[in-house]
Scaffold this active site. Structure first.
Site, PDB file in Angstrom:
ATOM      1  N   GLY A  41      54.543  36.378  43.429  1.00 19.67           N
ATOM      2  CA  GLY A  41      55.329  37.210  44.331  1.00 19.67           C
ATOM      3  C   GLY A  41      54.593  38.336  45.016  1.00 19.67           C
ATOM      4  N   ASP A  50      46.170  42.231  50.713  1.00 22.58           N
ATOM      5  CA  ASP A  50      46.842  41.125  50.022  1.00 22.58           C
ATOM      6  C   ASP A  50      45.791  40.073  49.678  1.00 22.58           C
ATOM      7  OD1 ASP A  50      48.673  39.345  49.002  1.00 22.58           O
ATOM      8  OD2 ASP A  50      49.240  38.537  50.955  1.00 22.58           O
ATOM      9  N   SER A 109       6.193  43.014  21.116  1.00 17.37           N
ATOM     10  CA  SER A 109       6.006  43.159  22.574  1.00 17.37           C
ATOM     11  C   SER A 109       7.005  42.299  23.334  1.00 17.37           C
ATOM     12  CB  SER A 109       4.569  42.820  22.973  1.00 17.37           C
ATOM     13  OG  SER A 109       4.107  41.628  22.387  1.00 17.37           O
ATOM     14  N   LYS A 124       3.613  37.052  12.753  1.00 16.75           N
ATOM     15  CA  LYS A 124       2.494  37.598  13.531  1.00 16.75           C
ATOM     16  C   LYS A 124       1.483  38.326  12.643  1.00 16.75           C
ATOM     17  CE  LYS A 124       5.173  40.080  16.031  1.00 16.75           C
ATOM     18  NZ  LYS A 124       6.391  39.666  15.283  1.00 16.75           N
ATOM     19  N   HIS A 162      45.447  31.982  44.361  1.00 20.27           N
ATOM     20  CA  HIS A 162      45.014  30.632  43.995  1.00 20.27           C
ATOM     21  C   HIS A 162      43.539  30.638  43.630  1.00 20.27           C
ATOM     22  CE1 HIS A 162      44.470  26.273  44.210  1.00 20.27           C
ATOM     23  NE2 HIS A 162      45.788  26.184  44.171  1.00 20.27           N
ATOM     24  N   LEU A 204       9.065  37.137  17.666  1.00 18.97           N
ATOM     25  CA  LEU A 204      10.129  37.893  17.019  1.00 18.97           C
ATOM     26  C   LEU A 204       9.658  38.476  15.690  1.00 18.97           C
ATOM     27  CD1 LEU A 204      13.117  35.450  17.618  1.00 18.97           C
ATOM     28  CD2 LEU A 204      12.871  37.726  18.635  1.00 18.97           C
ATOM     29  N   PRO A 249      44.437  36.600  47.796  1.00 18.00           N
ATOM     30  CA  PRO A 249      44.988  35.319  47.370  1.00 18.00           C
ATOM     31  C   PRO A 249      44.927  35.148  45.858  1.00 18.00           C
ATOM     32  CG  PRO A 249      42.825  35.006  48.353  1.00 18.00           C
ATOM     33  CD  PRO A 249      43.211  36.433  48.591  1.00 18.00           C
ATOM     34  N   VAL A 267      48.868  32.953  41.257  1.00 17.49           N
ATOM     35  CA  VAL A 267      49.505  32.352  42.422  1.00 17.49           C
ATOM     36  C   VAL A 267      51.012  32.210  42.188  1.00 17.49           C
ATOM     37  CG1 VAL A 267      49.085  29.980  41.631  1.00 17.49           C
ATOM     38  CG2 VAL A 267      49.354  30.440  44.077  1.00 17.49           C
ATOM     39  N   ASP A 268      51.777  32.536  43.218  1.00 18.08           N
ATOM     40  CA  ASP A 268      53.228  32.383  43.213  1.00 18.08           C
ATOM     41  C   ASP A 268      53.956  33.382  42.324  1.00 18.08           C
ATOM     42  OD1 ASP A 268      55.024  30.955  44.705  1.00 18.08           O
ATOM     43  OD2 ASP A 268      55.459  29.481  43.148  1.00 18.08           O
TER      44      ASP A 268
END
Length: 640
Positions: free
Chosen positions: A20, A92, A533, A465, A96, A460, A94, A17-18
């Site tokens: 240009g 253009d 799995s 397992k 902000h 995992l 914005p 913002v600002d």
């Protein structure tokens, strides 16, 4: 008149913002003689009234009084101008942060972008955020203008300092600027001409940069994608399916596949207005109607493609998103997503990364995504959805997220780590019939003294397992039960020796094991499987092979515990990059939603866990008391 003069290119102007942006666009309009007659004099009067010593070019396009009062751009504004080469639409956007949603919608419609940076202030928060979002939506033509060089006395060293800073940031997010140039929008330096004060810069002017951008060719070379917009019925029963060809070419006579239903039919005609019987092709970007040779079920949201290279089917996918809602995105929340013409409800399965666009720091255990944050999330739907990864098809790989009726965010689709479930739903065998056995489940159970079943251990690598499966098998065997273990490593030596570890091969591996386990359980065997799995969809498919006798057992231990154990040294190799697609490291693991039991190996020893599993298995496989009594009686008679 040449072909180039008919081209028009959409360019979005973004930045903090600002810094240009609006001033730059106003000056562009002036330098290209695109201002209405008398507009320059009007701007001079307004600027003088507001105490400005030079013309405030930003007033040329601030459409809303609120914007003039606050000196900010609220909404995207579209402005036309032309050069000798072609016409341009300037968007253009914005700067902000409160209007970030408008910036994104503007950028998504553009072919190229100009990122504006204040020479005095340098790279700021919104500069980085806008740049990151440009990368996220797939923008590849990005030029950087370092504006307000008059405020730093046109200093070349300051320009080089800011240019280096923004280049390093863009490189870190995967963007490479096409040009970086110094300008003074207020005074017109380096807009249409050098102006003298920036003569040390030997590169293109801004207008020359505009003319160097390329107009994207319609993606006709990609696979056909036509999201169905609507279905119309004419007098006489004629049914016309309407939509826009997003990629590829639709031809009369094409055999189309409609996803997600899998229905197929041939195109018999292409319908346009006014009617043209000679119309036999529709290319990417064209809206078209067409008729089919069969009355199959087609509705809005379905995607038409050729049979070769259709969209993937999945009920789970990853997404890089930007979040715009005041209410944070959280795991477990449900939202509506819209992609193409389709809508579907999805649930946030996990927040995989929350990214700080300021320094690109990543929180890999994000619990929520707040407004204006960027994140990588995993989303799950109830049904299979036709999806295209953004890297494969930028036209159909984007989505918008709604919370109720409000736009809450948006992002791109990724299938990294997940398999195409279309492969697993396609049955190639024909003329196959079910054979009825003369023996049923009760006959087999009466003989063996127990029912069969599938006890599916998932977790995992390193969770335990296989250790638990083998110990449970031994304990069951010692009690006289008929049991067998199907283990991941053992199965891959034979049944699945032809499969690797890609998402597609993982899915096929589990499909095969599920079918084998289902047959073994039907024969009265107590089947214990020990497989990571990782995907819920694959485990759900394995359950369908023995739906009444499938029991999911989550062998639970967190990643840190499993990696600390690392019995086979696989995690260490994965961390070094020697193993790819390793679950938990660079491939996802989806824990069960509602398993029959959870066995916590992180906090319990093996004996405790085996006892818990045995207790559960015996509850579900044991015969009723009367059947047990009859079996014992038969054994006694058989010994006499």
């Amino acid at each position: 008149m040449t072909h180039l003069e008919h081209q028009h290119l959409r360019v979005v102007i973004v930045g903090h913002v600002d810094h240009g942006k609006s001033t730059l666009i106003g000056r562009l309009l002036y330098d290209t003689n695109s201002l209405p007659e008398g507009k320059k004099e009007e701007l001079e009067r307004i600027s003088k009234k507001r105490g400005a010593d030079v013309i405030e070019w930003s007033f040329a396009l601030d459409a809303f009084q609120a914007e003039r009062d606050q000196a900010i751009t609220i909404d995207t504004t579209q402005i036309w101008f032309k050069t000798k080469l072609r016409d341009y639409v300037i968007i253009d956007a914005p700067g902000h942060r409160e209007f970030l949603k408008n910036m994104i919608s503007g950028a998504a419609a553009a072919d190229a972008a100009i990122l504006v940076v204040d020479a005095a202030e340098g790279v700021r928060e919104q500069t980085r955020r806008h740049a990151y979002l440009l990368n996220l939506i797939g923008m590849r033509q990005v030029a950087v203008v370092i504006n307000k060089m008059d405020l730093v006395n046109h200093d070349v060293e300051r320009f080089q300092e800011v240019a280096k800073e923004i280049t390093l940031y863009l490189k870190s997010i995967g963007l490479s600027p096409t040009h970086i140039l110094p300008i003074s929008a207020r005074h017109g330096d380096m807009i249409a001409s050098n102006g003298g004060r920036l003569s040390w810069h030997q590169g293109k002017t801004l207008l020359e940069v505009f003319d160097s951008f390329e107009v994207a060719a319609p993606p006709t070379a990609r696979a056909l994608r036509l999201p169905v917009q609507d279905v119309y019925f004419q007098d006489g029963g004629k049914r016309i399916i309407a939509g826009r060809v997003e990629t590829g070419i639709l031809r009369k006579g094409d055999m189309l596949l409609f996803s997600p239903t899998g229905e197929k039919a041939k195109v018999t005609s292409l319908e346009i207005w006014p009617p043209n019987k000679d119309k036999v092709e529709a290319h990417a970007g064209e809206s078209i109607g067409f008729t089919l040779d069969q009355k199959i079920f087609v509705e809005r949201g379905h995607t038409a493609s050729h049979e070769k290279n259709p969209p993937m089917l999945s009920n789970v996918f990853r997404s890089s998103i930007f979040w715009l809602s005041d209410d944070p995105l959280k795991v477990g929340n449900s939202y509506k997503v819209r992609y193409g013409t389709a809508e579907s409800m999805v649930t946030v399965q996990s927040i995989d990364k929350v990214i700080d666009t300021q320094d690109l720091a990543q929180d890999d255990r994000g619990r929520e995504v707040a407004r204006n944050m960027v994140a990588e999330v995993t989303l799950r739907a109830r049904d299979l959805l036709p999806v295209d990864p953004y890297t494969d098809n930028f036209r159909t790989g984007r989505m918008v997220i709604y919370d109720g009726h409000d736009v809450a965010g948006g992002g791109t689709v990724s299938m990294e780590g997940y398999a195409d479930q279309r492969r697993n739903t396609a049955a190639k065998s024909q003329n196959i019939y079910t054979v009825e056995h003369l023996l049923d489940r009760e006959n087999r159970a009466h003989l063996k003294g127990h029912y069969g079943g599938v006890f599916w251990f998932t977790g995992l690598s390193g969770a335990g397992k296989s250790t638990l499966a083998m110990a449970t098998e031994k304990a069951l065997f010692e009690k006289g039960y008929h049991t067998y273990v199907l283990d991941g490593d053992n199965v891959r030596h034979g049944l699945c020796a032809d499969l690797g570890f890609s998402p597609e091969d993982r899915a096929e591996n589990i499909r095969r094991v599920g079918e084998v386990a289902g047959l073994m359980s039907d024969a009265g065997q107590i089947v214990i499987t020990a497989f990571i799995s990782p995907y819920r969809s694959d485990r759900d498919r394995a359950r369908k092979a023995a739906p009444a006798h499938f029991h999911e057992i989550h062998v639970k231990a967190d990643l840190a515990t499993c990696e600390r154990r690392d019995p086979k040294g696989l995690y260490k190799k994965a961390r070094k990059g020697e193993i790819s697609d390793f679950t938990g490291i660079d491939s996802p693991y989806e824990p069960p939603d509602n398993p029959e039991i959870v066995v916590d190996t992180e906090n319990n020893d093996i004996d405790t866990c085996v006892t818990q599993i045995l207790r559960y298995i015996e509850q579900v496989i044991i015969l009723p008391a009367a059947a047990q009594k009859d079996r014992k009686k038969e054994k006694v008679l058989a010994t006499r």
